[in-house]
Design an enzyme around this catalytic site. Structure first.
Site, PDB file in Angstrom:
ATOM      1  CG  ASP A 320      43.593  38.167  42.130  1.00 35.30           C
ATOM      2  OD1 ASP A 320      43.701  38.414  40.911  1.00 35.30           O
ATOM      3  OD2 ASP A 320      42.696  38.766  43.061  1.00 35.30           O
ATOM      4  CG  ASP A 325      36.571  45.688  40.991  1.00 38.52           C
ATOM      5  OD1 ASP A 325      37.066  44.489  41.486  1.00 38.52           O
ATOM      6  OD2 ASP A 325      36.175  46.545  41.663  1.00 38.52           O
ATOM      7  CD  GLU A 326      41.872  41.253  43.820  1.00 38.65           C
ATOM      8  OE1 GLU A 326      42.748  41.136  44.560  1.00 38.65           O
ATOM      9  OE2 GLU A 326      40.707  41.258  44.055  1.00 38.65           O
ATOM     10  CD  GLU A 599      39.044  35.824  47.156  1.00 35.45           C
ATOM     11  OE1 GLU A 599      39.629  36.625  47.383  1.00 35.45           O
ATOM     12  OE2 GLU A 599      38.020  36.099  46.292  1.00 35.45           O
TER      13      GLU A 599
END
Length: 801
Positions: A320, A325-326, A599
Site C-alpha cells: 500500500d 509502519d505498514e 492515499e
C-alpha cells in the site's frame, strides 16, 4: 533443493555474520545457492555477491521460501577463499505492522547455503564461524544502524530447525538498485534543519560518501513532505525511518536490510555537498512495457506520478505504501491497480509469486486475508471483503486478459472455488447481506452527512455487485478450463443479477443508491440492463456535474468511474473529471506538488497542511488506476482476445491533450497509438506488431480490419483549445484549487480569498453567474468577463507548466 543446514547464532542478535574458509582454484566454475529466514547478502573474498537486495524477499515463510542462485566463478581466487553471509531479521521476525508484531514466522533468523564447486560442495553447518556485523541493528520500518569502528565480538553457530520441503527457486525478479537520483536542492528549513530534496517521492535508500577527514556519526531521517517549510514525519506514525552510520575516513555508505519512502532526507552529523549524496531507487526489477506522453506538462506529471507510485510499492510485494509502519500487501489496493500495473510493467513473475502466497494464506474455509503475506492474523483478517478478498478471483482474471497465460487461471482456480464457497454463508437470495467489508474505502461522498472512511455507498449493494462480478469471472474461468461447474456458477450469477436488479434498479436504469460509485459499478458490471445503460450513464453524468466534476469515489468505485461514462456515451464527462483541477481530483494533487499518487484525495488540504486524520500516505497507487483508462480509452489500446491475440486500437482524442502518444509492449509486440492535432487536422498514427490481428476504430467511424505495421489516418477537426475554467464552471472549482485562487485573484481583484462571493460555494453558482452578479452590483463590467477569464486561465496554466 539445498543440502546445507539453516544456521543461526545462540546469542541474541538483530544482525549477525557467518563465515567459512575453503580452498579453490581461480576460474573454476562456482555457483552459490542461498536463502534465509530473514534477509541476507553474501560476500566472497570481501566482494558483495550479486546485485539483488532484500533477499530472499517476503513470502509466507513457513509455506514457501525462495532460493537464489549466483554464479560466483569470477570471485574465486587461487588458494584460500572466504565466504561470508550477513543475516538480518527482515520480515521474518522483526516488528511488522503498526502493532510491531515480532516473531511472526519464527523466533530466530537463519541462513542456508550451498557453494557448489567443480569437485565439492561447501554447505552451511555448525563448522562455520560467526560474529557480530558492522550492521548493528536493522528493521524494515525503523532503518539501519552501521558502525564501522565497532569491535566485532564472536558468536556461537547453531542449527535452526526448518522444513526445507517448502523451498522453491526464485519466482519473481529480485529487488535491485534501479535508478540513482541526484540532490535537486539543499534546504535549510525555518527550524534550522539541513534537508536534501531529491525532487521525487520514491522508495529506496540514500547513499552517502564521507570525506577523508570525516570521523563521527551521520544520522539520516526521511520524509515525504515539508509542512510550513519544515521536515515532517508525523505521517510515518511509529516508523523511525532513520539510518545511522559511524565511520572514520572516506567511505561509501548505504543500508542493506531496509528501505524508505521519501523525497526529503534530513542529515545531522555533517554538512555534505550535493555530490556526496545520492538517492538510490530500489524496487523489483521489472521490464517497463507502457508509456504515455503528451504536450500537457500537468497531465504528464500525473502519468509519472502513477508510475512512480508503482515503482515505490512493488518492492518484492505489492504494498500500500513504502514509508510508514505498514508497507503491507493489501489485496484491495492491488486489485484496483492491477491492470494499470500490467500496462506499465511486465508483472507476470512478480504477481505469480504473490498469488502463490494468496493461496498459501487462504483460510481452510476459503476466506482470503486482507493483506498478503498475511501478517495481521486477527480474528477478522480473513473474510469475503468486496474488492479486497475478491483479489483471488479478479486478479488472476485480469492477468490472464493481459498476458493470455492460462496458468494464472489454472493455478488459482481451486482457490477461486474455495473462496466462492465461503461467500455463501453471507448470501441470502443472491444478495450479500453479511460479512465484513471496507466499503468504498476513502470515498469523498459524505457531503452533508458525516464523512466516513468507508464511503456512503450502501454496503449490501457494493458487496453484492462485486460478488456478482466474481461469479461471472469464475463461470468464465470454468468454461476456459473445461469444468462442468460452469453451469452452477452461471445459475448463481443469474439469480444474483435478477435479485440486485429487483432491489436496486428502476425500470429506466436508475440506481437506487445515488453515489457515483454505485452508479459506475452498476454500469460496468452489467447490472443496469444494456437497453437502459445510456440513461443510467446520463444520471451518472448529471451526478458528476452536480459535484462539479470532482472525484467523489473511493478505492472500489474509482477504477470503474470513467469507463462507466465513456463506454455509455459520456466520454466528455469522463474527461472533465479526469482533468478537473480542484479538490478532490488527480490534477489537484499535481498542482499541490505531488510526485506520486496519494492515499486519500485530501491527504494534503488546499492550505498545504496534512489531513488531520493521521492516516496519510503520499505514495499509494490505488487511485493511479486511472492510468488504465488512459491506455484503454484515450490511447484506445486493448485486447479483444486474451493476451492481445486480437487487438483493438480505438483512440479518443482529448481536448487538453493536443499531442498524445500511448504505447504498450504487449506479449505479442509493441502497440503504439498516437495522434497530433494541428490547425484543422488531426493525424492518427497507429503501429501494430508483426503478425497482429487487429482493428482500428476512429471516433464515430466503423472498425477497420488491419494487419501489422504503421497505419496513418488524417481527419478534419476543430482546433483543440483547452481552457481549465469556463463560465459554466462552479465558483467552488476555483475555491478548491489553491493555484486557481491565486490566478483568479490576480485578475478579479482578490475576491476569491475574501467573503464577498464565499456564499456562492454553497448555492452553488457558476463563474458566469458571479460575473453577472458583480456586474449588477457595479463592481465589474460583464463585457470585460471573457478577457478576464482568458487571462485567469493563462495565469493558471503558466503556474503549472
Amino acid at each position: 533443493m539445498l543440502k546445507g543446514k539453516f544456521i543461526g547464532v545462540k546469542e541474541k542478535a538483530n544482525v549477525f555474520a557467518v563465515e567459512k574458509k575453503f580452498t579453490a582454484h581461480a576460474g573454476e566454475h562456482a555457483v552459490l545457492r542461498a536463502t534465509a529466514l530473514g534477509l541476507y547478502f553474501a560476500e566472497l573474498n570481501g566482494v558483495r555477491v550479486g546485485d539483488a537486495y532484500l533477499t530472499p524477499g517476503w513470502t509466507s515463510y513457513n509455506k514457501m521460501l525462495q532460493v537464489q542462485a549466483y554464479d560466483v566463478t569470477a570471485l574465486l581466487k587461487e588458494g584460500e577463499n572466504v565466504l561470508t553471509l550477513t543475516v538480518g531479521e527482515g520480515w521474518f521476525c522483526s516488528g511488522i505492522t503498526w502493532e510491531k508484531k515480532r516473531d511472526l514466522y519464527g523466533e530466530q533468523s537463519a541462513v542456508c547455503a550451498d557453494l557448489i564447486l567443480s569437485d565439492k560442495i561447501i554447505t552451511t553447518d555448525e563448522s562455520w564461524t560467526a560474529r557480530e556485523s558492522y550492521i548493528r541493528e536493522s528493521g524494515i520500518y525503523d532503518g539501519e544502524t552501521q558502525d564501522f569502528t565497532a569491535q566485532l565480538k564472536p558468536f556461537t553457530v547453531c542449527e535452526v530447525t526448518y522444513d526445507k520441503s517448502v523451498l522453491v527457486a526464485q519466482i519473481s525478479e529480485p529487488v535491485r538498485n534501479i535508478e540513482r537520483l541526484a540532490v535537486k536542492e539543499i534546504i535549510r528549513t525555518p527550524a534550522g534543519e539541513l534537508v536534501y530534496d531529491f525532487g521525487q517521492n520514491m522508495a529506496g535508500v540514500v547513499e552517502v560518501k564521507t570525506p577523508e577527514d570525516f570521523d563521527g556519526t551521520l544520522t539520516l531521517q526521511f520524509a515525504e513532505i515539508l509542512v510550513n517549510g519544515n521536515f515532517y514525519t508525523d505521517n510515518l506514525r511509529s516508523a523511525k525511518a532513520t539510518d545511522t552510520f559511524t565511520v572514520k575516513g572516506a567511505k561509501t555508505l548505504y543500508p542493506e536490510f531496509t528501505f524508505h519512502g521519501f523525497r526529503y532526507m534530513k542529515l545531522t552529523g555533517a554538512e555534505l555537498p550535493k555530490e556526496n549524496i545520492t538517492a538510490i531507487v530500489r524496487h523489483t526489477d521489472m521490464k517497463r512495457t507502457g508509456h504515455v506522453r503528451t504536450n500537457n506538462a500537468r497531465f504528464n506529471r500525473l502519468m509519472e506520478n502513477v508510475v512512480w507510485g508503482q515503482k515505490s510499492n512493488f518492492v518484492d510485494v505489492p504494498t500500500d505504501c513504502p514509508q510508514r509502519d505498514e508497507r503491507l500487501g493489501w489485496t484491495g489496493d492491488i486489485n484496483a491497480f492491477c491492470t494499470t500495473a500490467a500496462y506499465n510493467y511486465d508483472i507476470r513473475a512478480f504477481m505469480k509469486k504473490w498469488l502463490a502466497d494468496v493461496r498459501n494464506d487462504q483460510a481452510e474455509s476459503g476466506e482470503i486475508p486482507h493483506v498478503i503475506p498475511d501478517c495481521l492474523r486477527g480474528a477478522g483478517d480473513r473474510s469475503t471483503a468486496a474488492l479486497w478478498s475478491d483479489a483471488i478471483v479478479m486478479i488472476p482474471w485480469k492477468l490472464y486478459q493481459m498476458y493470455g497465460d492460462i496458468s494464472f487461471l489454472s493455478d488459482n482456480y481451486a482457490a477461486m472455488q474455495k473462496y466462492m464457497n465461503s461467500y455463501e454463508k453471507n448470501v441470502d437470495d443472491g444478495l450479500v447481506v453479511r460479512g465484513f467489508n471496507y466499503g468504498d474505502w476513502l470515498a469523498q461522498d459524505g457531503e452533508k452527512f458525516k464523512q466516513s472512511i468507508n464511503g456512503r455507498t450502501e454496503s449490501v449493494f457494493l458487496a453484492s455487485a462485486f460478488y456478482l462480478e466474481c461469479l461471472r469471472i469464475v463461470s468464465e474461468t470454468a468454461k476456459l478450463l473445461g469444468d462442468s461447474a460452469e453451469s452452477v456458477y452461471r445459475v448463481k450469477y443469474q439469480k444474483s443479477l435478477d435479485r440486485i436488479r429487483v432491489e436496486y434498479i428502476t425500470p429506466n436504469g436508475r440506481v437506487a443508491v445515488d453515489t457515483m460509485t454505485a452508479q459506475a459499478l452498476a454500469l460496468c458490471f452489467g447490472i443496469v440492463p444494456a437497453e437502459n445503460a445510456k440513461n443510467g450513464a446520463r444520471v451518472l453524468s448529471e451526478n458528476a456535474r452536480a459535484h462539479s466534476y470532482k472525484v467523489t469515489t473511493g478505492f472500489a468505485g474509482t477504477p470503474y468511474l470513467l469507463f462507466a461514462l465513456a463506454d455509455n456515451g459520456f466520454i466528455d464527462t469522463a474527461f472533465k473529471i479526469l482533468l478537473n483541477s480542484s479538490f478532490p481530483g488527480w490534477l489537484y494533487e499535481v498542482d499541490m506538488g505531488a510526485t506520486t499518487i496519494w492515499e486519500r484525495w485530501d491527504s494534503l488540504l488546499p492550505d498545504g497542511t496534512p489531513n488531520p486524520d493521521g492516516m496519510n500516505s503520499y505514495n499509494h497507487y490505488a487511485y493511479g488506476s486511472v492510468m488504465e483508462f488512459v491506455y484503454r480509452r484515450i490511447a484506445g489500446i486493448e485486447a479483444t482476445e486474451a493476451g492481445f491475440n486480437k487487438i483493438r486500437v480505438a483512440p479518443n482524442p482529448c481536448l487538453a491533450l493536443k499531442n498524445f502518444q500511448g504505447e504498450y509492449d504487449s506479449v505479442k509486440g509493441k502497440i503504439v497509438s498516437k495522434y497530433e492535432q494541428k490547425n484543422d487536422k488531426i493525424i492518427y498514427e497507429i503501429e501494430l506488431p508483426s503478425g497482429a490481428e487487429a482493428e482500428i476504430v476512429l471516433p464515430n467511424e466503423a472498425p477497420v480490419k488491419v494487419c501489422s505495421g504503421k497505419h496513418v489516418f488524417e481527419r478534419t477537426c476543430k482546433d483543440f483549445h483547452y481552457t481549465p475554467f469556463t463560465p459554466d464552471c462552479y465558483v467552488t472549482e476555483v475555491f478548491d484549487s489553491p493555484k486557481a485562487v491565486k490566478a483568479f485573484n490576480e485578475v478579479f481583484g482578490g475576491i476569491f480569498t475574501g467573503s464577498e462571493i464565499a456564499w456562492m460555494k454553497d448555492e452553488p453558482k457558476t463563474l458566469g453567474f458571479m460575473a453577472w452578479f458583480r456586474d449588477k452590483e457595479g463592481k465589474m463590467k460583464l463585457s470585460d468577463f471573457p478577457a478576464m477569464m482568458k487571462r485567469a486561465n493563462e495565469l493558471f496554466i503558466e503556474t503549472n507548466d
